[in-house]
Design an enzyme around this catalytic site. Sequence first.
Site, mmCIF file in Angstrom:
data_model
loop_
_atom_site.group_PDB
_atom_site.id
_atom_site.type_symbol
_atom_site.label_atom_id
_atom_site.label_comp_id
_atom_site.label_asym_id
_atom_site.label_seq_id
_atom_site.Cartn_x
_atom_site.Cartn_y
_atom_site.Cartn_z
ATOM 1 C CB ALA A 121 39.498 59.932 35.267
ATOM 2 C CD GLU A 124 39.049 51.531 36.335
ATOM 3 O OE1 GLU A 124 39.258 50.249 36.416
ATOM 4 O OE2 GLU A 124 40.455 52.137 36.598
ATOM 5 C CB ALA A 127 36.283 50.105 39.757
ATOM 6 C CB SER A 129 29.765 51.909 44.803
ATOM 7 O OG SER A 129 28.541 52.581 44.382
ATOM 8 C CD GLU A 363 30.984 64.577 43.301
ATOM 9 O OE1 GLU A 363 31.734 63.976 44.088
ATOM 10 O OE2 GLU A 363 31.425 65.381 42.406
#
Length: 382
Positions: A121, A124, A127, A129, A363
Amino acid sequence: MKFTEEQIAFRDSIRKMVEKAVAPIAAEIDETDRFPTEIVKLFGEMGLMQLWVPERYGGPEADLATVCLVREEISRVSAACGAIAALNSMFVLPLLHFGSEEQRQRFLPVIAEGGVVTATAISEPQAGSDAGAMNTRAVRDGDSYVVNGRKQWCSYGVEADYIILMARTSGNSGAEGVSAFILEPKKVQGVTFGRHERKMGFHGAPNTPIFLDNVRIPVENLIGEEGKGFKASMRALDLNRPTIGAQAVGIAQGALDVAVAYAKERKQFNRSISEFQGIQFMLADMDIQISAARALIYECAQASEDGDWSRLNVLASKAKCFASDVAMRVTTDAVQVLGGYGYTRDYPVERMMRDAKLTQIFEGTNQIQRLVVARQLLAESR
Protein backbone atom coordinates in the site's frame (compact mmCIF):
# COMPACT_ATOMS: atom_id res chain seq x y z
CA MET A 1 21.51 -13.99 -21.08
CA LYS A 2 21.68 -17.74 -21.61
CA PHE A 3 19.27 -19.88 -19.61
CA THR A 4 20.52 -22.89 -17.69
CA GLU A 5 19.18 -26.36 -18.39
CA GLU A 6 17.41 -26.19 -15.04
CA GLN A 7 15.68 -22.93 -15.97
CA ILE A 8 14.58 -24.32 -19.34
CA ALA A 9 13.18 -27.45 -17.72
CA PHE A 10 11.39 -25.32 -15.13
CA ARG A 11 9.92 -23.11 -17.85
CA ASP A 12 8.65 -26.17 -19.72
CA SER A 13 7.01 -27.51 -16.55
CA ILE A 14 5.30 -24.17 -16.00
CA ARG A 15 4.05 -24.21 -19.58
CA LYS A 16 2.47 -27.64 -19.08
CA MET A 17 0.88 -26.54 -15.80
CA VAL A 18 -0.57 -23.44 -17.45
CA GLU A 19 -2.22 -25.45 -20.20
CA LYS A 20 -3.75 -27.81 -17.66
CA ALA A 21 -4.75 -25.49 -14.81
CA VAL A 22 -4.82 -21.88 -16.03
CA ALA A 23 -6.00 -21.92 -19.65
CA PRO A 24 -9.36 -23.61 -18.87
CA ILE A 25 -10.38 -20.88 -16.39
CA ALA A 26 -8.73 -17.77 -17.89
CA ALA A 27 -11.84 -16.49 -19.70
CA GLU A 28 -14.11 -17.29 -16.75
CA ILE A 29 -11.91 -15.33 -14.31
CA ASP A 30 -12.05 -12.34 -16.65
CA GLU A 31 -15.82 -12.65 -17.06
CA THR A 32 -16.66 -12.98 -13.36
CA ASP A 33 -13.79 -10.92 -11.89
CA ARG A 34 -13.40 -13.48 -9.11
CA PHE A 35 -10.19 -13.99 -7.16
CA PRO A 36 -8.95 -17.49 -8.14
CA THR A 37 -8.20 -19.01 -4.74
CA GLU A 38 -7.53 -22.39 -6.36
CA ILE A 39 -4.64 -20.80 -8.29
CA VAL A 40 -3.25 -19.33 -5.07
CA LYS A 41 -3.28 -22.80 -3.53
CA LEU A 42 -1.70 -24.43 -6.58
CA PHE A 43 1.01 -21.79 -7.01
CA GLY A 44 1.76 -21.93 -3.29
CA GLU A 45 2.24 -25.68 -3.47
CA MET A 46 4.52 -25.27 -6.51
CA GLY A 47 6.61 -22.58 -4.84
CA LEU A 48 5.59 -19.92 -7.37
CA MET A 49 4.23 -17.33 -4.95
CA GLN A 50 7.30 -17.38 -2.71
CA LEU A 51 9.99 -17.40 -5.40
CA TRP A 52 12.13 -14.67 -3.80
CA VAL A 53 12.30 -16.28 -0.35
CA PRO A 54 15.87 -17.52 0.33
CA GLU A 55 16.54 -21.19 1.04
CA ARG A 56 17.62 -20.44 4.62
CA TYR A 57 14.03 -19.36 5.35
CA GLY A 58 12.50 -22.33 3.53
CA GLY A 59 11.98 -20.77 0.10
CA PRO A 60 13.12 -21.58 -3.46
CA GLU A 61 15.55 -18.59 -3.62
CA ALA A 62 14.89 -17.93 -7.30
CA ASP A 63 16.82 -15.32 -9.24
CA LEU A 64 15.28 -12.50 -11.29
CA ALA A 65 15.53 -14.45 -14.55
CA THR A 66 13.53 -17.34 -13.12
CA VAL A 67 10.86 -15.03 -11.72
CA CYS A 68 10.57 -13.37 -15.14
CA LEU A 69 10.31 -16.75 -16.88
CA VAL A 70 7.45 -17.79 -14.61
CA ARG A 71 5.48 -14.57 -15.03
CA GLU A 72 5.97 -14.55 -18.78
CA GLU A 73 4.80 -18.12 -19.28
CA ILE A 74 1.65 -17.77 -17.16
CA SER A 75 0.76 -14.36 -18.61
CA ARG A 76 0.68 -15.81 -22.12
CA VAL A 77 -2.67 -17.26 -21.08
CA SER A 78 -3.83 -15.11 -18.14
CA ALA A 79 -2.34 -11.84 -16.90
CA ALA A 80 -4.34 -12.09 -13.68
CA CYS A 81 -2.90 -15.51 -12.87
CA GLY A 82 0.53 -14.35 -13.98
CA ALA A 83 0.34 -11.62 -11.35
CA ILE A 84 -0.25 -14.22 -8.62
CA ALA A 85 3.11 -15.83 -9.42
CA ALA A 86 5.75 -14.01 -7.36
CA LEU A 87 2.88 -11.98 -5.91
CA ASN A 88 4.80 -11.65 -2.65
CA SER A 89 7.83 -9.95 -4.23
CA MET A 90 7.01 -6.48 -2.90
CA PHE A 91 6.66 -7.93 0.60
CA VAL A 92 9.72 -10.17 0.58
CA LEU A 93 12.23 -7.83 -1.11
CA PRO A 94 12.01 -4.93 1.39
CA LEU A 95 12.49 -7.41 4.23
CA LEU A 96 15.54 -8.92 2.56
CA HIS A 97 17.18 -5.58 1.84
CA PHE A 98 16.11 -3.39 4.76
CA GLY A 99 14.33 -5.52 7.35
CA SER A 100 15.81 -6.90 10.55
CA GLU A 101 16.84 -10.53 10.95
CA GLU A 102 14.09 -10.89 13.55
CA GLN A 103 11.52 -9.76 10.97
CA ARG A 104 12.91 -12.13 8.36
CA GLN A 105 12.82 -15.04 10.79
CA ARG A 106 9.27 -14.12 11.77
CA PHE A 107 7.64 -13.62 8.38
CA LEU A 108 9.65 -15.30 5.60
CA PRO A 109 9.17 -18.92 6.76
CA VAL A 110 5.42 -18.28 6.79
CA ILE A 111 5.57 -16.93 3.22
CA ALA A 112 7.73 -19.90 2.22
CA GLU A 113 4.98 -22.32 3.22
CA GLY A 114 2.91 -21.07 0.28
CA GLY A 115 -0.63 -19.84 -0.15
CA VAL A 116 -0.02 -16.61 1.78
CA VAL A 117 -1.25 -13.46 0.03
CA THR A 118 0.55 -10.15 0.60
CA ALA A 119 0.09 -6.64 -0.76
CA THR A 120 1.78 -3.25 -0.89
CA ALA A 121 0.00 0.00 0.00
CA ILE A 122 1.86 3.04 -1.33
CA SER A 123 -0.47 5.09 -3.52
CA GLU A 124 -3.23 7.38 -2.27
CA PRO A 125 -6.00 9.30 -4.03
CA GLN A 126 -3.71 12.35 -4.34
CA ALA A 127 -0.35 10.52 -4.29
CA GLY A 128 0.29 8.26 -7.25
CA SER A 129 3.47 8.95 -9.20
CA ASP A 130 4.30 11.56 -6.56
CA ALA A 131 4.49 9.08 -3.68
CA GLY A 132 6.19 11.69 -1.52
CA ALA A 133 2.88 13.57 -1.39
CA MET A 134 1.19 10.87 0.70
CA ASN A 135 -0.86 12.01 3.68
CA THR A 136 -1.34 8.74 5.58
CA ARG A 137 0.41 9.38 8.87
CA ALA A 138 1.92 7.12 11.54
CA VAL A 139 2.48 8.66 14.98
CA ARG A 140 4.61 6.90 17.60
CA ASP A 141 2.68 6.12 20.77
CA GLY A 142 4.63 4.00 23.24
CA ASP A 143 5.45 0.62 21.76
CA SER A 144 3.29 1.10 18.67
CA TYR A 145 2.48 3.51 15.84
CA VAL A 146 -1.04 4.86 15.37
CA VAL A 147 -1.89 5.10 11.68
CA ASN A 148 -4.62 7.17 10.05
CA GLY A 149 -5.27 7.69 6.37
CA ARG A 150 -6.38 6.07 3.14
CA LYS A 151 -4.64 3.99 0.51
CA GLN A 152 -5.69 3.55 -3.10
CA TRP A 153 -4.86 0.97 -5.81
CA CYS A 154 -3.75 -1.67 -3.31
CA SER A 155 -3.88 -4.83 -5.40
CA TYR A 156 -4.87 -7.92 -3.39
CA GLY A 157 -5.03 -5.88 -0.17
CA VAL A 158 -8.51 -7.12 0.68
CA GLU A 159 -7.23 -10.71 0.44
CA ALA A 160 -3.87 -10.13 2.10
CA ASP A 161 -2.53 -11.58 5.34
CA TYR A 162 0.27 -9.01 5.37
CA ILE A 163 0.58 -5.57 3.77
CA ILE A 164 3.67 -3.42 3.36
CA LEU A 165 2.24 -0.05 4.33
CA MET A 166 3.92 3.28 3.58
CA ALA A 167 3.02 6.11 5.95
CA ARG A 168 4.46 9.50 6.84
CA THR A 169 6.25 9.66 10.18
CA SER A 170 7.70 13.17 9.78
CA GLY A 171 7.25 16.27 7.65
CA ASN A 172 4.37 17.11 5.38
CA SER A 173 5.85 16.22 1.99
CA GLY A 174 8.80 14.53 0.37
CA ALA A 175 10.11 10.99 0.43
CA GLU A 176 12.43 11.38 3.43
CA GLY A 177 9.58 11.40 5.95
CA VAL A 178 8.00 8.15 4.71
CA SER A 179 8.38 4.93 6.70
CA ALA A 180 7.54 1.31 5.85
CA PHE A 181 5.50 -0.92 8.15
CA ILE A 182 4.21 -4.47 8.15
CA LEU A 183 0.45 -4.30 8.59
CA GLU A 184 -1.45 -7.44 9.57
CA PRO A 185 -4.97 -6.35 8.54
CA LYS A 186 -6.75 -9.45 9.85
CA LYS A 187 -5.28 -9.04 13.33
CA VAL A 188 -5.84 -5.34 14.09
CA GLN A 189 -8.82 -3.05 14.47
CA GLY A 190 -9.49 0.01 12.36
CA VAL A 191 -8.79 -1.43 8.90
CA THR A 192 -11.70 -1.36 6.46
CA PHE A 193 -11.95 -1.77 2.71
CA GLY A 194 -13.98 0.11 0.12
CA ARG A 195 -15.66 -1.30 -2.97
CA HIS A 196 -13.71 -3.19 -5.57
CA GLU A 197 -12.53 -0.99 -8.42
CA ARG A 198 -14.32 -1.73 -11.68
CA LYS A 199 -11.29 -2.04 -13.91
CA MET A 200 -10.88 -2.29 -17.66
CA GLY A 201 -8.71 -5.40 -17.37
CA PHE A 202 -6.76 -7.59 -14.97
CA HIS A 203 -10.05 -8.99 -13.71
CA GLY A 204 -9.53 -11.47 -10.91
CA ALA A 205 -6.88 -9.26 -9.30
CA PRO A 206 -8.90 -7.39 -6.63
CA ASN A 207 -8.08 -3.73 -6.18
CA THR A 208 -9.73 -2.05 -3.22
CA PRO A 209 -9.22 1.20 -1.24
CA ILE A 210 -8.00 0.77 2.34
CA PHE A 211 -9.20 3.01 5.18
CA LEU A 212 -7.04 3.23 8.30
CA ASP A 213 -8.70 4.60 11.44
CA ASN A 214 -6.40 4.69 14.49
CA VAL A 215 -4.76 1.44 13.46
CA ARG A 216 -2.04 0.33 15.86
CA ILE A 217 1.08 -1.24 14.38
CA PRO A 218 3.76 -2.59 16.77
CA VAL A 219 7.11 -0.82 16.72
CA GLU A 220 8.78 -4.10 15.79
CA ASN A 221 6.85 -4.01 12.49
CA LEU A 222 8.73 -0.92 11.32
CA ILE A 223 10.97 -1.95 8.39
CA GLY A 224 14.42 -0.41 8.58
CA GLU A 225 14.89 3.11 9.88
CA GLU A 226 12.08 5.56 10.44
CA GLY A 227 11.77 7.89 7.46
CA LYS A 228 13.59 5.52 5.07
CA GLY A 229 10.64 3.49 3.82
CA PHE A 230 10.55 5.09 0.40
CA LYS A 231 14.12 3.96 -0.25
CA ALA A 232 13.11 0.42 0.71
CA SER A 233 10.27 0.45 -1.80
CA MET A 234 12.43 1.85 -4.60
CA ARG A 235 14.98 -0.97 -4.31
CA ALA A 236 12.14 -3.49 -4.38
CA LEU A 237 10.65 -1.80 -7.46
CA ASP A 238 13.98 -2.05 -9.28
CA LEU A 239 13.71 -5.83 -8.99
CA ASN A 240 9.96 -6.05 -9.52
CA ARG A 241 9.60 -3.80 -12.58
CA PRO A 242 11.40 -6.24 -14.91
CA THR A 243 8.89 -8.90 -13.85
CA ILE A 244 6.09 -6.56 -14.97
CA GLY A 245 7.94 -6.25 -18.25
CA ALA A 246 8.08 -10.05 -18.45
CA GLN A 247 4.37 -10.17 -17.79
CA ALA A 248 3.82 -7.70 -20.64
CA VAL A 249 5.97 -9.84 -22.93
CA GLY A 250 3.88 -12.86 -21.97
CA ILE A 251 0.64 -11.04 -22.80
CA ALA A 252 2.07 -9.97 -26.16
CA GLN A 253 3.35 -13.46 -26.96
CA GLY A 254 -0.02 -14.95 -26.13
CA ALA A 255 -1.74 -12.47 -28.45
CA LEU A 256 0.73 -13.21 -31.25
CA ASP A 257 0.19 -16.95 -30.84
CA VAL A 258 -3.56 -16.47 -31.26
CA ALA A 259 -3.10 -14.13 -34.25
CA VAL A 260 -0.78 -16.55 -36.07
CA ALA A 261 -3.09 -19.51 -35.54
CA TYR A 262 -6.10 -17.49 -36.69
CA ALA A 263 -4.33 -16.09 -39.75
CA LYS A 264 -3.43 -19.59 -40.92
CA GLU A 265 -7.01 -20.83 -40.56
CA ARG A 266 -9.01 -17.81 -41.73
CA LYS A 267 -9.69 -17.74 -45.47
CA GLN A 268 -10.65 -14.77 -47.61
CA PHE A 269 -10.67 -14.59 -51.42
CA ASN A 270 -10.05 -18.36 -51.44
CA ARG A 271 -6.74 -17.99 -49.60
CA SER A 272 -5.54 -18.12 -46.04
CA ILE A 273 -5.09 -14.55 -44.86
CA SER A 274 -1.59 -15.52 -43.68
CA GLU A 275 -0.63 -15.56 -47.37
CA PHE A 276 -1.32 -11.83 -47.73
CA GLN A 277 1.74 -9.63 -47.36
CA GLY A 278 -0.13 -7.06 -45.27
CA ILE A 279 -0.86 -9.67 -42.62
CA GLN A 280 2.62 -11.17 -42.85
CA PHE A 281 4.23 -7.78 -42.19
CA MET A 282 1.98 -7.23 -39.18
CA LEU A 283 2.89 -10.61 -37.71
CA ALA A 284 6.58 -10.08 -38.40
CA ASP A 285 6.58 -6.68 -36.70
CA MET A 286 4.78 -8.15 -33.69
CA ASP A 287 7.38 -10.91 -33.38
CA ILE A 288 10.31 -8.50 -33.78
CA GLN A 289 9.00 -6.20 -31.07
CA ILE A 290 8.41 -9.09 -28.67
CA SER A 291 11.92 -10.43 -29.25
CA ALA A 292 13.43 -7.01 -28.55
CA ALA A 293 11.40 -6.56 -25.37
CA ARG A 294 12.30 -10.04 -24.14
CA ALA A 295 16.01 -9.37 -24.72
CA LEU A 296 15.81 -6.19 -22.64
CA ILE A 297 14.03 -7.99 -19.81
CA TYR A 298 16.73 -10.62 -19.53
CA GLU A 299 19.50 -8.04 -19.82
CA CYS A 300 17.97 -6.68 -16.60
CA ALA A 301 18.11 -10.14 -15.12
CA GLN A 302 21.79 -10.40 -16.02
CA ALA A 303 22.51 -7.05 -14.33
CA SER A 304 20.81 -8.36 -11.21
CA GLU A 305 22.86 -11.55 -11.36
CA ASP A 306 26.02 -9.44 -11.66
CA GLY A 307 25.00 -7.27 -8.69
CA ASP A 308 25.17 -4.16 -10.90
CA TRP A 309 22.59 -2.10 -9.00
CA SER A 310 23.37 1.26 -10.60
CA ARG A 311 22.79 -0.22 -14.04
CA LEU A 312 19.77 -2.24 -12.94
CA ASN A 313 17.89 0.88 -11.86
CA VAL A 314 17.73 2.42 -15.32
CA LEU A 315 17.48 -0.94 -17.11
CA ALA A 316 14.43 -1.82 -15.03
CA SER A 317 12.71 1.37 -16.17
CA LYS A 318 13.67 0.77 -19.80
CA ALA A 319 12.49 -2.83 -19.71
CA LYS A 320 9.18 -2.15 -18.01
CA CYS A 321 8.42 0.83 -20.27
CA PHE A 322 9.41 -0.76 -23.57
CA ALA A 323 7.85 -4.16 -22.89
CA SER A 324 4.52 -2.70 -21.81
CA ASP A 325 4.40 -0.38 -24.84
CA VAL A 326 5.14 -3.41 -27.02
CA ALA A 327 2.33 -5.35 -25.33
CA MET A 328 -0.12 -2.57 -26.10
CA ARG A 329 0.93 -2.39 -29.76
CA VAL A 330 1.01 -6.14 -30.28
CA THR A 331 -2.35 -6.84 -28.67
CA THR A 332 -3.93 -4.00 -30.65
CA ASP A 333 -2.55 -5.49 -33.86
CA ALA A 334 -3.71 -8.96 -32.82
CA VAL A 335 -7.25 -7.65 -32.54
CA GLN A 336 -6.84 -6.14 -36.01
CA VAL A 337 -5.62 -9.43 -37.50
CA LEU A 338 -8.72 -11.17 -36.17
CA GLY A 339 -10.92 -8.36 -37.49
CA GLY A 340 -14.48 -8.40 -36.16
CA TYR A 341 -13.85 -11.61 -34.25
CA GLY A 342 -10.96 -9.95 -32.44
CA TYR A 343 -13.39 -7.41 -31.05
CA THR A 344 -15.55 -10.11 -29.48
CA ARG A 345 -15.07 -12.03 -26.26
CA ASP A 346 -15.15 -15.29 -28.15
CA TYR A 347 -11.41 -14.84 -28.70
CA PRO A 348 -8.89 -13.90 -25.98
CA VAL A 349 -7.12 -11.06 -27.79
CA GLU A 350 -9.60 -8.40 -26.66
CA ARG A 351 -8.94 -9.46 -23.05
CA MET A 352 -5.21 -9.39 -23.68
CA MET A 353 -5.52 -5.89 -25.12
CA ARG A 354 -7.35 -4.70 -21.98
CA ASP A 355 -4.82 -6.39 -19.73
CA ALA A 356 -1.89 -4.91 -21.65
CA LYS A 357 -3.04 -1.38 -20.91
CA LEU A 358 -2.49 -1.72 -17.18
CA THR A 359 1.14 -2.74 -17.67
CA GLN A 360 1.77 0.80 -18.97
CA ILE A 361 0.34 2.27 -15.76
CA PHE A 362 1.09 0.26 -12.62
CA GLU A 363 4.46 -0.15 -10.88
CA GLY A 364 5.21 3.39 -12.07
CA THR A 365 3.64 4.87 -15.21
CA ASN A 366 5.66 4.76 -18.39
CA GLN A 367 6.03 8.51 -18.19
CA ILE A 368 7.81 8.05 -14.86
CA GLN A 369 10.01 5.33 -16.40
CA ARG A 370 11.00 7.71 -19.20
CA LEU A 371 11.82 10.33 -16.59
CA VAL A 372 14.17 7.89 -14.83
CA VAL A 373 15.88 7.05 -18.13
CA ALA A 374 16.18 10.71 -19.17
CA ARG A 375 17.71 11.77 -15.84
CA GLN A 376 20.31 9.02 -16.07
CA LEU A 377 21.06 9.89 -19.68
CA LEU A 378 21.54 13.58 -18.92
CA ALA A 379 23.62 12.87 -15.82
CA GLU A 380 26.01 10.67 -17.80
CA SER A 381 26.47 13.36 -20.50
CA ARG A 382 27.87 15.97 -18.09
